[in-house]
Design a protein around this motif. Sequence first.
Motif, short mmCIF file in Angstrom:
data_model
loop_
_atom_site.label_atom_id
_atom_site.label_comp_id
_atom_site.label_asym_id
_atom_site.label_seq_id
_atom_site.Cartn_x
_atom_site.Cartn_y
_atom_site.Cartn_z
N CYS A 216 3.23 61.34 19.79
CA CYS A 216 4.40 61.00 20.60
C CYS A 216 5.67 61.47 19.89
O CYS A 216 5.96 61.04 18.78
N TYR A 217 6.42 62.30 20.55
CA TYR A 217 7.70 62.74 20.02
C TYR A 217 8.76 62.49 21.08
O TYR A 217 8.71 63.11 22.15
N ASN A 218 9.69 61.60 20.79
CA ASN A 218 10.73 61.22 21.76
C ASN A 218 10.14 60.90 23.12
O ASN A 218 10.55 61.47 24.13
N GLU A 219 9.21 59.98 23.14
CA GLU A 219 8.52 59.66 24.39
C GLU A 219 8.90 58.27 24.91
O GLU A 219 8.09 57.62 25.56
N GLU A 220 10.12 57.80 24.61
CA GLU A 220 10.47 56.43 25.03
C GLU A 220 10.40 56.24 26.55
O GLU A 220 10.11 55.15 27.02
N ASP A 221 10.63 57.32 27.30
CA ASP A 221 10.56 57.20 28.76
C ASP A 221 9.12 57.11 29.24
O ASP A 221 8.81 56.35 30.15
N ALA A 222 8.28 57.91 28.64
CA ALA A 222 6.90 58.01 29.13
C ALA A 222 6.00 56.89 28.61
O ALA A 222 5.10 56.43 29.32
N LEU A 223 6.25 56.44 27.39
CA LEU A 223 5.32 55.51 26.74
C LEU A 223 4.96 54.23 27.51
O LEU A 223 3.77 53.91 27.61
N PRO A 224 5.94 53.49 28.03
CA PRO A 224 5.58 52.26 28.72
C PRO A 224 4.59 52.50 29.87
O PRO A 224 3.60 51.79 30.00
N VAL A 225 4.87 53.54 30.67
CA VAL A 225 3.99 53.86 31.80
C VAL A 225 2.61 54.29 31.28
O VAL A 225 1.57 53.84 31.75
N THR A 226 2.64 55.17 30.28
CA THR A 226 1.40 55.68 29.69
C THR A 226 0.56 54.53 29.15
O THR A 226 -0.64 54.45 29.40
N ALA A 227 1.22 53.62 28.42
CA ALA A 227 0.51 52.49 27.81
C ALA A 227 -0.15 51.64 28.88
O ALA A 227 -1.32 51.25 28.75
N GLN A 228 0.59 51.40 29.95
CA GLN A 228 0.07 50.59 31.04
C GLN A 228 -1.20 51.21 31.63
O GLN A 228 -2.23 50.57 31.76
N LYS A 229 -1.10 52.51 31.95
CA LYS A 229 -2.24 53.19 32.58
C LYS A 229 -3.44 53.25 31.65
O LYS A 229 -4.58 53.07 32.07
N LEU A 230 -3.18 53.52 30.38
CA LEU A 230 -4.29 53.64 29.43
C LEU A 230 -4.96 52.30 29.18
O LEU A 230 -6.17 52.23 29.02
N THR A 231 -4.15 51.23 29.17
CA THR A 231 -4.72 49.90 28.99
C THR A 231 -5.71 49.61 30.11
O THR A 231 -6.84 49.18 29.87
N GLU A 232 -5.27 49.89 31.35
CA GLU A 232 -6.16 49.66 32.49
C GLU A 232 -7.44 50.46 32.35
O GLU A 232 -8.54 49.95 32.53
N LYS A 233 -7.26 51.73 32.00
CA LYS A 233 -8.42 52.62 31.89
C LYS A 233 -9.39 52.14 30.81
O LYS A 233 -10.59 52.03 31.04
N MET A 234 -8.84 51.81 29.64
CA MET A 234 -9.70 51.39 28.53
C MET A 234 -10.39 50.08 28.86
O MET A 234 -11.58 49.92 28.60
N ASN A 235 -9.65 49.15 29.47
CA ASN A 235 -10.26 47.87 29.83
C ASN A 235 -11.43 48.05 30.79
O ASN A 235 -12.47 47.44 30.62
N SER A 236 -11.24 48.93 31.78
CA SER A 236 -12.33 49.11 32.74
C SER A 236 -13.53 49.78 32.07
O SER A 236 -14.67 49.44 32.36
N LEU A 237 -13.27 50.69 31.15
CA LEU A 237 -14.38 51.34 30.43
C LEU A 237 -15.11 50.33 29.55
O LEU A 237 -16.33 50.37 29.41
N MET A 238 -14.35 49.42 28.96
CA MET A 238 -14.97 48.40 28.09
C MET A 238 -15.77 47.42 28.92
O MET A 238 -16.87 47.03 28.55
N GLN A 239 -15.19 47.02 30.07
CA GLN A 239 -15.89 46.04 30.90
C GLN A 239 -17.22 46.57 31.43
O GLN A 239 -18.19 45.85 31.51
#
Length: 321
Positions: free
Chosen positions: A18-41
């Motif tokens: 991540c380089y100067n990604e303050e705009d993208a990170l919150p959205v990215t984190a949200q989407k990845l959390t969902e994705k990882m959780n569903s893969l784990m479940q």
Amino acid sequence: MQSVQHPESPVIYLVIPCYNEEDALPVTAQKLTEKMNSLMQTGKISKESHIILVNDGSKDRTWQIIEKLHNENPLFSGVKLSRNCGHQSALLAGMMTVRNECDAIISMDADLQDDINAIDAMVEKYCEGCEIVYGVRSQRETDTAFKRGTAQGFYKLMNHMGVELVYNHADYRLMSRRALEELSEYEEVNLFLRGLVPMIGFKTAEVYYARAPRMQGESKYPLRKMLNFAFEGITSLSVKPIRMITGLGFAIFIVSIIMLIYILIRHFTGHTVDGWSSTAVSVWAIGGLQMLSIGVVGEYIGKIYLETKRRPRYHVETYLK
Ligand code: UDP
Ligand code: MG
């Protein structure tokens, strides 16, 4: 060596520079959390899996956001580099920092231009025994025509220079622990991962996906950086340019010999002004010889260059595990 059995529900770490990604990170984190959780479940990946965000010396609030994510959710870890090292080194830093904690790493960009739903297929291929799985873009309609054109030219040029690349593959890929161990043996400072990884070999696979437009922020790869990147790719993996100079020098040298014969004929048939012959011959002969010599010296410098890349490629300041 016998091919190793890969675990059924592997520990997967996503590594994201991540380089100067303050705009993208919150959205990215949200989407990845969902994705990882569903893969784990669904048991496709282990509950021990993590998302590693590598802060590549950002000038904005990227690191604060990573710290916050880490404090709020154990899924997130952060690696902070001491300064900006560039995309490739940041990616390597992340991978090398965590490679002994997981079964495989998937690398991707922070802007999620690469479809995160391809992770499923990557993990499947890993479970089938692949050590490296390349994410390949099946289409690039969402990139600008200019970006597509330059990228296409880049692949062609690279192939021409003798560098093998997986067509339309960027840095979205899965690498097993074993492949990462092999990658750690490559010590070059001038990193060009997508040229290096194919050199590792092993059982590999490709997974196809469509590339989306960048959601937040702007591309951190303006034309200048892209040209640098292409140049890096060529010079760190090929000595062809040097050989071309040698060839050019040789060609000019041949021309100088032809000129010498021509000038001698003119001289002895008396068609010349005094002093012209020697001047003309030396301009050609010395020019050609110089070029040839530079080429030969360059040939050696090229070899030394390929050998001496021993400097550390990044410095990890903090690892929020
Ligand atoms: N990046 C980085 N260091 C840099 C430049 C870029 O870590 O010096 C990261 C950036 O945050 C992103 C990824 O590399 O996660 C790819 O950058 P970008 O999306 O801007 O490139 P593009 O997709 O336009 O080629
Ligand atoms: Mg991008």
